[in-house]
Design a protein around this motif. Structure first.
Motif, mmCIF file in Angstrom:
data_model
loop_
_atom_site.group_PDB
_atom_site.id
_atom_site.type_symbol
_atom_site.label_atom_id
_atom_site.label_comp_id
_atom_site.label_asym_id
_atom_site.label_seq_id
_atom_site.Cartn_x
_atom_site.Cartn_y
_atom_site.Cartn_z
ATOM 1 N N MET A 1 0.825 -1.213 0.000
ATOM 2 C CA MET A 1 0.000 0.000 0.000
ATOM 3 C C MET A 1 0.859 1.264 0.000
ATOM 4 N N THR A 2 1.918 1.253 0.797
ATOM 5 C CA THR A 2 2.784 2.429 0.941
ATOM 6 C C THR A 2 4.234 1.953 1.024
ATOM 7 N N PRO A 3 4.859 1.726 -0.121
ATOM 8 C CA PRO A 3 6.210 1.158 -0.134
ATOM 9 C C PRO A 3 7.257 1.995 0.606
ATOM 10 N N ASP A 4 7.022 3.284 0.782
ATOM 11 C CA ASP A 4 7.999 4.142 1.447
ATOM 12 C C ASP A 4 7.796 4.237 2.963
ATOM 13 N N LEU A 5 6.788 3.556 3.499
ATOM 14 C CA LEU A 5 6.506 3.624 4.928
ATOM 15 C C LEU A 5 7.435 2.679 5.689
ATOM 16 N N PRO A 6 8.345 3.213 6.511
ATOM 17 C CA PRO A 6 9.205 2.329 7.292
ATOM 18 C C PRO A 6 8.418 1.671 8.424
ATOM 19 N N VAL A 7 8.758 0.411 8.698
ATOM 20 C CA VAL A 7 8.078 -0.357 9.736
ATOM 21 C C VAL A 7 9.111 -0.881 10.730
ATOM 22 N N ILE A 8 8.817 -0.680 12.008
ATOM 23 C CA ILE A 8 9.609 -1.256 13.082
ATOM 24 C C ILE A 8 8.773 -2.331 13.755
ATOM 25 N N ILE A 9 9.344 -3.519 13.898
ATOM 26 C CA ILE A 9 8.675 -4.595 14.626
ATOM 27 C C ILE A 9 8.966 -4.398 16.107
ATOM 28 N N LEU A 10 7.915 -4.479 16.921
ATOM 29 C CA LEU A 10 8.052 -4.434 18.373
ATOM 30 C C LEU A 10 7.191 -5.557 18.918
ATOM 31 N N THR A 11 7.824 -6.650 19.350
ATOM 32 C CA THR A 11 7.046 -7.815 19.746
ATOM 33 C C THR A 11 7.644 -8.531 20.937
#
Length: 130
Positions: free
Chosen positions: A81-91
């Motif tokens: 949907m938004t290829p430029d959106l950085p994602v951080i996993i917090l689990t």
């Protein structure tokens, strides 16, 4: 979904927080808000995708283990949907294999719960170059 606000100050980091542990999300959102972040809380993958259709975000923080849709699937869809959106996993349910799978799926960083709050803030700012 709660706290949806379509307009925001472009100088403030708008963060999409995705985790099904409502108490944890509420505490983290409150602490991040005090640090100047505009936090939109979502409690499932489908809520996160709905929020993304309504607003732009600077970064997302995503849990891996959620009931309706796991974090890996959320990360993959966010990437489409938004290829430029950085994602951080917090689990709290991850291991090295989960981290590798998350990074392979498009996440840029991986933190485990409980995480040091200041480390999360540093990672967010580092990823965004702020």
């Amino acid at each position: 979904m709660s706290d949806f606000r379509p307009n925001h100050n472009p100088d403030i980091i708008r963060l999409l927080f995705v985790d099904d542990e409502k108490g944890f999300v509420n505490v983290m959102a409150k602490r991040l808000s005090k640090r100047g972040f505009d936090v939109i809380k979502t409690f499932s993958g489908p809520e996160a995708l709905q929020a993304l259709r309504k607003a732009d975000f600077d970064i997302a923080v995503v849990d891996l283990k959620m009931e309706e849709m796991d974090g890996i699937e959320v990360i993959k869809i966010l990437g489409k949907m938004t290829p430029d959106l950085p994602v951080i996993i917090l689990t709290g349910h991850g291991d090295e294999n989960a981290a590798r799978e998350g990074i392979k799926s498009g996440a840029v960083e991986y933190l485990t719960k409980p995480c040091d709050f200041e480390e999360l803030v540093r990672k967010i700012k580092q990823v965004l170059g702020k």
